[in-house]
Design a protein around this motif. Sequence first.
Motif, PDB file in Angstrom:
ATOM      1  N   ASN A  74       1.262  -0.530  -0.061  1.00  0.00           N
ATOM      2  CA  ASN A  74       0.369  -0.154   0.002  1.00  0.00           C
ATOM      3  C   ASN A  74       0.735   1.265  -0.147  1.00  0.00           C
ATOM      4  O   ASN A  74       1.544   1.764   1.069  1.00  0.00           O
ATOM      5  N   CYS A 123       0.802   3.815   2.523  1.00  0.00           N
ATOM      6  CA  CYS A 123       1.621   3.755   4.126  1.00  0.00           C
ATOM      7  C   CYS A 123       2.825   3.899   3.715  1.00  0.00           C
ATOM      8  O   CYS A 123       4.042   3.414   4.393  1.00  0.00           O
ATOM      9  N   ASN A 153       7.106   4.113   3.727  1.00  0.00           N
ATOM     10  CA  ASN A 153       8.254   4.926   3.265  1.00  0.00           C
ATOM     11  C   ASN A 153       9.493   3.772   3.163  1.00  0.00           C
ATOM     12  O   ASN A 153       9.858   2.850   3.718  1.00  0.00           O
ATOM     13  N   ASN A 163       8.079  -1.315   7.051  1.00  0.00           N
ATOM     14  CA  ASN A 163       6.974  -1.823   7.426  1.00  0.00           C
ATOM     15  C   ASN A 163       8.242  -3.427   8.002  1.00  0.00           C
ATOM     16  O   ASN A 163       7.599  -4.221   9.168  1.00  0.00           O
ATOM     17  N   CYS A 177      -5.203  -0.925   4.374  1.00  0.00           N
ATOM     18  CA  CYS A 177      -4.819  -1.125   5.542  1.00  0.00           C
ATOM     19  C   CYS A 177      -5.202   0.422   6.229  1.00  0.00           C
ATOM     20  O   CYS A 177      -5.933   1.298   6.016  1.00  0.00           O
ATOM     21  N   CYS A 232      -2.464   2.740   8.791  1.00  0.00           N
ATOM     22  CA  CYS A 232      -1.875   2.181   9.529  1.00  0.00           C
ATOM     23  C   CYS A 232      -1.317   4.206   9.862  1.00  0.00           C
ATOM     24  O   CYS A 232      -2.015   4.841   9.360  1.00  0.00           O
ATOM     25  N   CYS A 275      -0.585   7.757   8.637  1.00  0.00           N
ATOM     26  CA  CYS A 275      -1.612   7.782   7.751  1.00  0.00           C
ATOM     27  C   CYS A 275      -3.292   6.897   7.963  1.00  0.00           C
ATOM     28  O   CYS A 275      -2.082   5.785   7.957  1.00  0.00           O
ATOM     29  N   CYS A 308      -5.763   4.939   5.628  1.00  0.00           N
ATOM     30  CA  CYS A 308      -6.261   4.357   4.416  1.00  0.00           C
ATOM     31  C   CYS A 308      -7.005   3.324   4.175  1.00  0.00           C
ATOM     32  O   CYS A 308      -6.500   2.142   5.014  1.00  0.00           O
TER      33      CYS A 308
END
Length: 336
Positions: free
Chosen positions: A41, A44, A46, A56, A321, A323, A326, A328
């Motif tokens: 996703n 979310c 980075n 993650n 997701c 998270c 953010c 989403c």
Amino acid sequence: MLYSWNIIPMAVFYTLPVIQLVYTYQVILNNTGNEEICYYNFMCANPLGQLTVFNNVFSNTGYILLGILYLIIVWWKATHGNRSQGYGIKKYFGLHYALGIALIMEGILSGSYHVCPNGSNYQFDTSYMYIMVCLMTLKLFQNRHPDQLASAHVTYICLAVFATIVVFVLVFGTQVLDWIILLFVHIGISFILTLLYYNEGHWPCSNGHIQNGHEKLMRGKKFLIAVVNLLNLSVAIAATVVQPKDFATYLLSVLIINAGLYVGFYIVMKVVLRERWTVYPIVYAIVAVCLWVPALFFFTRRLTEWKHDELSGIQLANTACVCVPCICINEKQLSV
């Protein structure tokens, strides 16, 4: 110490191919731009360096740090906290060391899975969960039976069978006949394990072994065996009818349910036998339950819907997701 020494080479030989595989996935994704290999996703994500979703992967370091801390505490208890015990059965810390190592490996393998998450390598995220659940159940059993412990070799062979079944189902899928076979295997394993538990690790009437013990304890054992076998029969029949697609999580759920039953039995028998309760275990139990409830809630949420790609043979996903920072929700994340 066989539990701890055996789990180390097993972890090395299992983890190295996993790391090599997900690293190859990430390199192919970076070089070709083919985002169908892994599902992310991106709202979310980075990224950091070569890692598409560093956040993650990094989030799994908590397992590793907690596992290291756990090993330090166990080492301290084994070397300094046990000096006053000069009598009775010597305390065995092998299971504790194995649990600490398994917790570290769960962090490493879960992080590896999140480097390139897809349906084909999802079992990396759950393999050491099986091990931790089984080891925790064995450790709880040992608390009440300090002179009895299942063989490390037999335990790890059983865990290897679980992993083999998961891979078999993942690769070849399941038909109705397969679920019927799994039903009988499930019930058979449940019956054999409860029979061995009731007879304290012995087959009935083997070597002249006679079952004896506290009357209330024996009645409790019979009740536990009946509940465990009925519940496992119900779960196995329900699985045969429903045929869950996520077999890895289904098997993990079965292990957790059985471990929870034994924890409940352990607590009930302490009350029935009027054993003394201390403050620390009560506090730890309350904290554990407060953490387990939200953890199970988020773990069981269906945020991913697997779709099989006939051309590549890889399972893709429609991902939703929740998270931080953010949010989403119901966001389709299939690349074109």
